[in-house]
Write a protein that holds these residues in place. Sequence first.
Motif, PDB file in Angstrom:
ATOM      1  N   ALA A  15       4.882   6.516   3.877  1.00 41.05           N
ATOM      2  CA  ALA A  15       4.975   6.824   2.263  1.00 41.05           C
ATOM      3  C   ALA A  15       4.525   8.466   2.161  1.00 41.05           C
ATOM      4  O   ALA A  15       3.547   8.778   2.677  1.00 41.05           O
ATOM      5  CB  ALA A  15       3.967   6.108   1.500  1.00 41.05           C
ATOM      6  N   ALA A  16       5.460   9.087   1.812  1.00 46.32           N
ATOM      7  CA  ALA A  16       5.191  10.626   1.484  1.00 46.32           C
ATOM      8  C   ALA A  16       6.060  11.228   0.307  1.00 46.32           C
ATOM      9  O   ALA A  16       7.371  11.188   0.401  1.00 46.32           O
ATOM     10  CB  ALA A  16       5.486  11.396   2.826  1.00 46.32           C
ATOM     11  N   LEU A  32      -0.478  14.098   0.241  1.00 48.59           N
ATOM     12  CA  LEU A  32      -0.743  12.696  -0.075  1.00 48.59           C
ATOM     13  C   LEU A  32       0.171  11.996   1.081  1.00 48.59           C
ATOM     14  O   LEU A  32       1.589  12.226   0.613  1.00 48.59           O
ATOM     15  CB  LEU A  32      -0.710  12.294  -1.504  1.00 48.59           C
ATOM     16  N   SER A  33      -0.356  11.327   1.846  1.00 45.92           N
ATOM     17  CA  SER A  33       0.753  10.557   2.599  1.00 45.92           C
ATOM     18  C   SER A  33      -0.162   9.336   3.437  1.00 45.92           C
ATOM     19  O   SER A  33      -1.140   9.460   3.542  1.00 45.92           O
ATOM     20  CB  SER A  33       1.306  11.369   3.783  1.00 45.92           C
ATOM     21  N   ALA A  34       0.825   8.312   3.691  1.00 45.38           N
ATOM     22  CA  ALA A  34       0.355   7.201   4.232  1.00 45.38           C
ATOM     23  C   ALA A  34       1.297   6.726   5.310  1.00 45.38           C
ATOM     24  O   ALA A  34       2.550   6.808   5.045  1.00 45.38           O
ATOM     25  CB  ALA A  34       0.121   6.070   3.240  1.00 45.38           C
ATOM     26  N   ILE A  41       1.394   4.402  -2.792  1.00 47.46           N
ATOM     27  CA  ILE A  41       1.128   5.893  -2.387  1.00 47.46           C
ATOM     28  C   ILE A  41       2.405   6.559  -2.978  1.00 47.46           C
ATOM     29  O   ILE A  41       2.345   7.594  -3.512  1.00 47.46           O
ATOM     30  CB  ILE A  41       1.020   6.148  -0.841  1.00 47.46           C
ATOM     31  N   GLN A  42       3.574   6.001  -2.756  1.00 46.66           N
ATOM     32  CA  GLN A  42       4.899   6.799  -2.857  1.00 46.66           C
ATOM     33  C   GLN A  42       5.031   6.807  -4.315  1.00 46.66           C
ATOM     34  O   GLN A  42       5.560   7.933  -4.842  1.00 46.66           O
ATOM     35  CB  GLN A  42       6.054   6.052  -2.406  1.00 46.66           C
ATOM     36  N   GLN A  43       4.821   5.784  -5.103  1.00 45.88           N
ATOM     37  CA  GLN A  43       4.891   5.711  -6.702  1.00 45.88           C
ATOM     38  C   GLN A  43       3.868   7.107  -7.055  1.00 45.88           C
ATOM     39  O   GLN A  43       4.126   7.535  -8.172  1.00 45.88           O
ATOM     40  CB  GLN A  43       4.513   4.411  -7.228  1.00 45.88           C
ATOM     41  N   PHE A  62       1.001  -0.944   0.048  1.00 49.39           N
ATOM     42  CA  PHE A  62      -0.012   0.081  -0.093  1.00 49.39           C
ATOM     43  C   PHE A  62       0.621   1.125  -0.098  1.00 49.39           C
ATOM     44  O   PHE A  62       0.523   2.161  -0.856  1.00 49.39           O
ATOM     45  CB  PHE A  62      -1.098   0.077   1.263  1.00 49.39           C
ATOM     46  N   CYS A  63       1.848   1.414   0.929  1.00 47.72           N
ATOM     47  CA  CYS A  63       2.712   2.162   1.037  1.00 47.72           C
ATOM     48  C   CYS A  63       3.356   2.582  -0.105  1.00 47.72           C
ATOM     49  O   CYS A  63       3.839   3.779  -0.549  1.00 47.72           O
ATOM     50  CB  CYS A  63       3.471   2.258   2.286  1.00 47.72           C
TER      51      CYS A  63
END
Length: 421
Positions: free
Chosen positions: A368-369, A380-382, A341-343, A337-338
């Motif tokens: 992920a940021a 957007l961050s997780a 998000i990063q991609q 998941f992270c």
Amino acid sequence: MVFSERINQLAAEAEIALAEHFARIDRVAFENTQKVMDAFREHRVCDAMFQSGSGYGYDDRGRDVLDAIWADVMGAEAALVRHSIVSGTHALTIGLFGILRPGDVMYSVAGKPYDTLEEVIGLTGTPGDGSLRDFGVDYEQTDLNEDGSFRFDEIADKLRAFGKRAKMVFVQRSKGYLNRKTLSVHDIGKLADFVHGISPETFVVVDNCYGEFVETLEPSALGADLVIGSLIKNPGGGMAESGGYLSGTKRAVELASYRLTSVGIGAEVGASLGQNKLMYKGLFYAPHTTAQALKTAHLAAYIFEKLGFDVEPRWNEERYDIIQTVITGSEALLCAFCRGIQQGSPVDSFVTPEPWAMPGYSDRVIMAAGAFTQGSSIELSADGPLRPPYTAFFQGGLTYESGKIGILAAAQSMLENEKDN
Ligand SMILES: *Cc1c(COP(=O)(O)O)cnc(C)c1O
């Protein structure tokens, strides 16, 4: 970035289903923008307020007017907004040490506060480092009921037992890293009335992180004494480079200002160093940016629910903060998941996030940021602590379009991970 047919179809289906929720979010953003612009007009915001101050920063009109505008928007008597507050934890620390004195009780009534406050309170960490406990401040806690409501009977009993020592009732609005519901501003208002009914001198202090502008009122408008948050979350609108705020009653904000600088000096100093314009602009954008993040969260809830994951809140539930949780069920899926998000981020999209032992957190965390402002979580961050049930906490999205790209990338990354195993 190319998304699979299945992912694109899910997104299209989601946007049809979410139309009425998106319309409601737009109405809230409009009402909050009206409030912000009314305050700008009322306080005659002009170019001179964006000038940079240096040194002590005496008579910095831009800084003083921003404090006044912030108070109006928050429905508070006073506010303190500073780029020099380094984080949400720092802002909260200023509020806690500003109000609490030896012998007092800090009483948290929505369960355990955010992880980074544990060492500040003295629940963990090294004795002697200067926590509240080192200064003779006691900590007590009451959890929320299963259904997320306050345990009013227990709160009443404890407040009466503490008597004059009941200096602070502390409540965290957002779920933070807990699998619980987020409190509404209305819930917190009811709590503040209840507490003040029993113990009028008690300061009701709210960790407001991630809640700003999600509703049309903030807790300071409904009786909370001090409401605290970070400018690299909702109220900085993705524009503020750093900072935090505290808003509330005149006395509570004054006490916080004495801790921020010095007793007797308070809010009258502090060079703006060219940051005023970004904070004004951030507040101007904040209602809109928060709406973008909310829409992104609704979309994520819909897509991951359809993919068979437990999510909180559900896609069709009204929200009180911008956080979306997805229970991934395994370390591998949380990491997938992270990675997605990063991609799907505008900055550092080529980086692969790995779990690490982050200062202030007790479990390893994966984050992920890909943000323009380091650590900004209105972008957007997780993140998620590596402990069962491997919950991904997702938030932000400066624009709905970019947030959507991040969510679709995360969904695709998880599907690919499942295929590989
Ligand atoms: C983010 C957050 C904090 C702490 O803010 P930092 O800027 O990470 O120090 C505190 N409480 C809650 C609920 C938060 O979401």
